[in-house]
Design an enzyme around this catalytic site. Structure first.
Site, PDB file in Angstrom:
ATOM      1  N   GLU A 179       0.819  -1.207   0.000  1.00 47.63           N
ATOM      2  CA  GLU A 179       0.000   0.000   0.000  1.00 47.63           C
ATOM      3  C   GLU A 179       0.858   1.265   0.000  1.00 47.63           C
ATOM      4  O   GLU A 179       0.879   2.030   0.962  1.00 47.63           O
ATOM      5  CB  GLU A 179      -0.990  -0.062   1.158  1.00 47.63           C
ATOM      6  CG  GLU A 179      -1.920  -1.254   0.992  1.00 47.63           C
ATOM      7  CD  GLU A 179      -2.994  -1.377   2.063  1.00 47.63           C
ATOM      8  OE1 GLU A 179      -3.206  -0.416   2.808  1.00 47.63           O
ATOM      9  OE2 GLU A 179      -3.609  -2.452   2.150  1.00 47.63           O
ATOM     10  N   HIS A 381     -17.143 -11.073   6.074  1.00 45.59           N
ATOM     11  CA  HIS A 381     -15.826 -10.454   6.240  1.00 45.59           C
ATOM     12  C   HIS A 381     -15.037 -11.229   7.277  1.00 45.59           C
ATOM     13  O   HIS A 381     -15.544 -11.496   8.365  1.00 45.59           O
ATOM     14  CB  HIS A 381     -15.981  -8.984   6.679  1.00 45.59           C
ATOM     15  CG  HIS A 381     -14.674  -8.264   6.813  1.00 45.59           C
ATOM     16  ND1 HIS A 381     -14.351  -7.495   7.891  1.00 45.59           N
ATOM     17  CD2 HIS A 381     -13.595  -8.214   5.995  1.00 45.59           C
ATOM     18  CE1 HIS A 381     -13.133  -6.993   7.732  1.00 45.59           C
ATOM     19  NE2 HIS A 381     -12.654  -7.414   6.583  1.00 45.59           N
ATOM     20  N   HIS A 382     -13.821 -11.605   6.913  1.00 45.67           N
ATOM     21  CA  HIS A 382     -12.918 -12.300   7.832  1.00 45.67           C
ATOM     22  C   HIS A 382     -11.655 -11.472   7.988  1.00 45.67           C
ATOM     23  O   HIS A 382     -10.751 -11.562   7.155  1.00 45.67           O
ATOM     24  CB  HIS A 382     -12.529 -13.676   7.274  1.00 45.67           C
ATOM     25  CG  HIS A 382     -13.671 -14.637   7.129  1.00 45.67           C
ATOM     26  ND1 HIS A 382     -13.550 -15.822   6.438  1.00 45.67           N
ATOM     27  CD2 HIS A 382     -14.941 -14.597   7.601  1.00 45.67           C
ATOM     28  CE1 HIS A 382     -14.705 -16.483   6.490  1.00 45.67           C
ATOM     29  NE2 HIS A 382     -15.572 -15.752   7.176  1.00 45.67           N
ATOM     30  N   GLU A 383     -11.574 -10.644   9.014  1.00 48.00           N
ATOM     31  CA  GLU A 383     -10.330  -9.907   9.294  1.00 48.00           C
ATOM     32  C   GLU A 383      -9.496 -10.775  10.235  1.00 48.00           C
ATOM     33  O   GLU A 383      -9.855 -10.966  11.388  1.00 48.00           O
ATOM     34  CB  GLU A 383     -10.644  -8.549   9.930  1.00 48.00           C
ATOM     35  CG  GLU A 383      -9.417  -7.778  10.394  1.00 48.00           C
ATOM     36  CD  GLU A 383      -8.372  -7.582   9.306  1.00 48.00           C
ATOM     37  OE1 GLU A 383      -8.644  -6.845   8.360  1.00 48.00           O
ATOM     38  OE2 GLU A 383      -7.272  -8.194   9.400  1.00 48.00           O
ATOM     39  N   HIS A 461      -8.014  -8.803   1.062  1.00 48.74           N
ATOM     40  CA  HIS A 461      -7.326  -7.534   1.348  1.00 48.74           C
ATOM     41  C   HIS A 461      -5.996  -7.843   2.034  1.00 48.74           C
ATOM     42  O   HIS A 461      -5.842  -8.895   2.650  1.00 48.74           O
ATOM     43  CB  HIS A 461      -8.200  -6.628   2.198  1.00 48.74           C
ATOM     44  CG  HIS A 461      -9.204  -5.894   1.373  1.00 48.74           C
ATOM     45  ND1 HIS A 461      -9.396  -4.537   1.467  1.00 48.74           N
ATOM     46  CD2 HIS A 461     -10.038  -6.325   0.401  1.00 48.74           C
ATOM     47  CE1 HIS A 461     -10.323  -4.174   0.596  1.00 48.74           C
ATOM     48  NE2 HIS A 461     -10.735  -5.240  -0.065  1.00 48.74           N
ATOM     49  N   GLU A 462      -5.044  -6.907   1.901  1.00 48.33           N
ATOM     50  CA  GLU A 462      -3.667  -7.146   2.349  1.00 48.33           C
ATOM     51  C   GLU A 462      -3.216  -8.515   1.833  1.00 48.33           C
ATOM     52  O   GLU A 462      -2.751  -9.376   2.593  1.00 48.33           O
ATOM     53  CB  GLU A 462      -3.526  -7.063   3.883  1.00 48.33           C
ATOM     54  CG  GLU A 462      -3.900  -5.703   4.448  1.00 48.33           C
ATOM     55  CD  GLU A 462      -5.401  -5.486   4.520  1.00 48.33           C
ATOM     56  OE1 GLU A 462      -6.107  -6.424   4.906  1.00 48.33           O
ATOM     57  OE2 GLU A 462      -5.873  -4.395   4.175  1.00 48.33           O
ATOM     58  N   GLU A 480      -7.174  -6.669  -2.949  1.00 46.39           N
ATOM     59  CA  GLU A 480      -6.839  -5.256  -2.764  1.00 46.39           C
ATOM     60  C   GLU A 480      -5.390  -5.123  -3.253  1.00 46.39           C
ATOM     61  O   GLU A 480      -5.148  -5.123  -4.442  1.00 46.39           O
ATOM     62  CB  GLU A 480      -7.024  -4.859  -1.298  1.00 46.39           C
ATOM     63  CG  GLU A 480      -6.867  -3.379  -1.045  1.00 46.39           C
ATOM     64  CD  GLU A 480      -6.704  -3.074   0.425  1.00 46.39           C
ATOM     65  OE1 GLU A 480      -6.000  -3.800   1.136  1.00 46.39           O
ATOM     66  OE2 GLU A 480      -7.281  -2.068   0.883  1.00 46.39           O
ATOM     67  N   GLU A 486     -10.007   3.566   0.442  1.00 44.49           N
ATOM     68  CA  GLU A 486      -9.964   3.808   1.891  1.00 44.49           C
ATOM     69  C   GLU A 486      -8.992   4.928   2.267  1.00 44.49           C
ATOM     70  O   GLU A 486      -9.226   5.662   3.215  1.00 44.49           O
ATOM     71  CB  GLU A 486      -9.624   2.520   2.653  1.00 44.49           C
ATOM     72  CG  GLU A 486      -8.269   1.933   2.323  1.00 44.49           C
ATOM     73  CD  GLU A 486      -8.005   0.605   3.052  1.00 44.49           C
ATOM     74  OE1 GLU A 486      -8.912   0.064   3.695  1.00 44.49           O
ATOM     75  OE2 GLU A 486      -6.861   0.107   2.953  1.00 44.49           O
TER      76      GLU A 486
HETATM   77  C1  NOJ Z   1      -8.322  -2.908   5.689  1.00 47.71           C
HETATM   78  C2  NOJ Z   1      -9.188  -3.182   4.527  1.00 47.71           C
HETATM   79  O1  NOJ Z   1      -8.589  -2.705   3.335  1.00 47.71           O
HETATM   80  C3  NOJ Z   1     -10.528  -2.527   4.775  1.00 47.71           C
HETATM   81  O2  NOJ Z   1     -11.355  -2.665   3.636  1.00 47.71           O
HETATM   82  C4  NOJ Z   1     -11.149  -3.151   5.998  1.00 47.71           C
HETATM   83  O3  NOJ Z   1     -12.342  -2.480   6.277  1.00 47.71           O
HETATM   84  C5  NOJ Z   1     -10.225  -3.028   7.194  1.00 47.71           C
HETATM   85  N1  NOJ Z   1      -8.916  -3.492   6.866  1.00 47.71           N
HETATM   86  C6  NOJ Z   1     -10.745  -3.827   8.381  1.00 47.71           C
HETATM   87  O4  NOJ Z   1     -10.648  -5.187   8.113  1.00 47.71           O
HETATM   88 CA    CA Z   2      -6.096  -2.362   3.114  1.00 46.99          CA
END
Ligand code: NOJ
Ligand code: CA
Length: 679
Positions: A179, A381-383, A461-462, A480, A486
């Site tokens: 990023e 969503h899986h963070e 993402h990431e 992403e 963002e």
């Molecule tokens: C970064 C991601 O790019 C974003 O889309 C997400 O909302 C946040 N992390 C939280 O997981």
């Molecule tokens: Ca991100």
């Protein structure tokens, strides 16, 4: 229709070594059209090098090949050729979704078999595939007694560019992974760069250096060693060796796309063609479409992912967003912060995350039923917070939960520092892994395979960089892996107007991006301004490709822009054909795409901080057919720096394939056009 043929021309035998430096060509081949040529040479020390030319012009001067190992002598000299063969290949294959329905894969392959002349006598093959628009090559090692295991300290592959160039690149090995904004410098000033790196040579030729089919290996960055020479610099892992291989193994393809101009680089299919065909079989469960999200208010800091008074993912909010999606024919709704684990400062909460346990104020059964009635599907969503093994331990329950609740896509996330992905061994001992290291590369594939068992798509993402694996795993719908929208929410971190014109010719060559366009309010946190016009936000739906494309702003904000919203409603996310009509990296680009299953064309263009005009022909339209063009363009006073960033003209025009269009782009602006057959 599939057309395939292969011929084999074999010429085996030992080749005598020449005494002088890289004097003796030991193997050579050209692309089927004769344009791109590769030549292999061996010098007096037995050092192998390859060079690449196009239309007679040198692109790469002799560039060395080899490996450094942690535990045995390096492999880069005293090498001889033991045989070589060429083969021609030509087939046309179909993408289940994408920017083009049909893709031709036509190349000539040259395999050169090599052997060390010393007692260790390691053997390997370098395989080149030569295309009209570039070349890919990889190393292939058979299983061999003198190298049962390879502990690779680094790859010594060079890319010795024959001349200096202007290079667009982003730094490698920094904490925030991919990023970063693109640098524009002479090639001779590049330090460490993640690929793709795109270059413009003095005569206008464009070259993109990247890799294809990154599987069970670590991601390749490049580091400049001298002058215009870049060398592979592999991403590290937790162990001493950057890559460990056993038995027979191969590297990913090292790729060079070579074209006359920037548009040509974008239109190349080389990376997809160098990946294996679809391994998942029927992926008709992936239906490209748009999504809304309980999201932008979190990114802006108005709502929280965590439970509490600001919690975003409440029944009430989610129902309101479902209503908005249904009213605008948006088939999916992303909800973040719906699960247990986010409380407190969620950075570093990875081990608390439970992907099958909703919070008390998110009644999943009720919401899924409510959505279903309205033709909307929730998107999970899986963070992971980087706790990657913890995620793997939950795979089955997490993806079962997603499938049971009618999700088509799960958005994953790995927010953490570059070297803080956590792997645990069987005894629970933790190791730090890099985002693009071999273990994480394989983790991402395990995610795809597990998700596919449950017929779920992945939007990562990431992520690990894109190397065309969405051909092999067509449930890999988006990634992403770049500064998306963002950043425009955050004060002090906004994307500059040239960002997207950089991204198209660099990051977008990796495949679909979940950029999350369409913030029509042009407002981030604390009412801060986004550096864009409103017409540009619409253009992004055409310019930045993803089969799952977000309408990122809030329903309340969209309600203020009903006329502009029509374009977001109309624009498809799956294409039969794509044509880059013009463009210069970092300055502007115009892209036309034809919808799948229809006759409509959509044109999008974005510029940079300067005002400019672009002209293009509509000769992609069907001759004899009359069309109506619905145009969304910057008004004369539109400007990303002033309160006139919302100044737009929406108008209609009758057009045919014989017409041309002259369009003005405001500073920070763009335009979007929907062209449909006239009734
Ligand atoms: C970064 C991601 O790019 C974003 O889309 C997400 O909302 C946040 N992390 C939280 O997981
Ligand atoms: Ca991100």
């Amino acid at each position: 229709m599939l057309k395939k043929y292969a011929s084999v021309v074999a010429a085996a035998g030992l080749v005598t070594l020449a005494p002088s430096a890289f004097a003796a060509p030991v193997a050579t081949a050209s692309s089927p059209d004769g344009n791109v040529k590769v030549e292999l040479t061996i010098d007096g020390d037995g050092r192998v090098a390859y060079s690449v030319s196009r239309k007679g012009k040198p692109i790469l001067a002799p560039s060395k090949l080899g490996f450094l190992f942690t535990d045995v002598v390096k492999l880069d000299r005293r090498i001889s050729v033991t045989g070589q063969e060429t083969r021609d290949f030509d087939e046309t294959w179909t993408q289940p979704w994408g920017e083009w329905t049909s893709i031709r894969n036509r190349y000539r392959e040259l395999k050169v078999h090599l052997k060390e002349t010393t007692a260790i006598g390691r053997v390997f093959t370098v395989t080149f595939r030569l295309y009209e628009d570039g070349v890919g090559f990889r190393y292939e090692f058979p299983e061999q007694p003198n190298m049962p295991q390879a502990n690779i300290a680094d790859e010594l592959t060079e890319f010795a560019f024959a001349s200096d160039a202007t290079a667009w690149w982003k730094p490698a090995f920094l904490w925030n992974r991919e990023e970063y904004l693109y640098n524009k410098t002479p090639l001779s000033a590049v330090s460490n760069a993640d690929t793709p790196v795109t270059m413009k040579l003095a005569d206008g030729t464009h070259v993109t250096l990247h890799e294809a089919a990154l599987v069970d290996y670590s991601g390749m960055a490049v580091a400049r060693t001298d002058g215009n020479t870049l060398r592979a610099a592999l991403h590290p892992g937790a162990g001493e060796a950057k890559v460990q291989k056993k038995g027979a193994w191969q590297t990913p393809w090292r790729t060079l796309i070579i074209a006359d101009d920037a548009a040509g680089v974008y239109q190349s299919h080389l990376m997809l063609n160098l990946n294996e065909p679809n391994k998942l079989g029927d992926v008709s469960y992936i239906k490209p479409g748009k999504f809304a999200g309980v999201w932008w208010n979190m990114i802006k800091g108005e709502w929280s992912w965590a439970r509490g008074p600001k919690h975003g993912a409440t029944n009430e909010n989610v129902k309101r967003y479902i209503d908005f999606a249904a009213a605008n024919k948006i088939p999916h709704l992303l909800v973040e912060g719906w699960n247990v684990g986010w409380d407190g400062d969620w950075f570093g909460n990875g081990y608390d995350m439970d992907f099958a346990k909703p919070t008390e104020d998110f009644d999943v059964k009720m919401l899924v039923a409510y959505a279903k009635k309205k033709g909307v599907r929730l998107m999970g969503h899986h963070e992971t917070g980087g706790a990657a093994t913890h995620y793997e331990k939950q795979f089955d329950k997490a993806f079962k939960f997603a499938a049971d609740n009618n999700y088509m896509v799960v958005k994953t996330g790995y927010v953490t520092d570059a070297a803080q992905m956590e792997r645990e061994d069987a005894d629970g001992k933790k190791f730090r892994e890099w985002h693009q290291g071999q273990w994480m590369v394989n983790h991402q594939i395990r995610v795809l395979e597990k998700a596919a068992e449950y017929k779920i798509g992945i939007d990562a993402h990431e992520p690990v960089k894109g190397t065309g694996l969405h051909r092999t795993y067509p449930n890999y719908v988006a990634r992403e892996g770049m500064r998306g929208m963002e950043y425009n929410a955050w004060i002090g971190g906004k994307n500059p107007p040239e960002h997207e014109a950089n991204v198209v010719f660099t990051r977008m060559l990796e495949g679909p991006m979940d950029f999350t366009p369409g913030v029509l309010s042009l407002k981030g946190s604390e009412d801060s301004d986004i550096l864009s016009t409103i017409a540009k936000q619409l253009a992004l739906y055409v310019v930045i490709y993803s089969p799952v494309q977000m309408a990122a702003d809030t329903p309340e904000n969209y309600a203020k822009y009903p006329n502009e919203m029509k374009f977001i409603r109309d624009v498809p996310t799956d294409w039969q054909e794509t044509r880059v009509l013009n463009g210069e990296i970092g300055d502007f680009v115009t892209i036309a795409r034809k919808e799948r299953g229809g006759e409509g064309w959509y044109v999008g263009a974005v510029g940079d901080e300067e005002a400019r005009s672009v002209s293009f022909k509509l000769d992609f339209l069907t001759p004899g057919q009359k069309y109506k063009a619905e145009i969304y363009r910057d008004d004369d006073d539109a400007d990303y720096r002033t309160e006139k960033r919302h100044s737009i003209i929406i108008e209609s025009k009758d057009v045919t394939s014989a017409d041309s269009m002259d369009m003005r782009i405001a500073p920070g602006g763009g335009f979007a056009i929907r062209i449909v057959p006239a009734k």
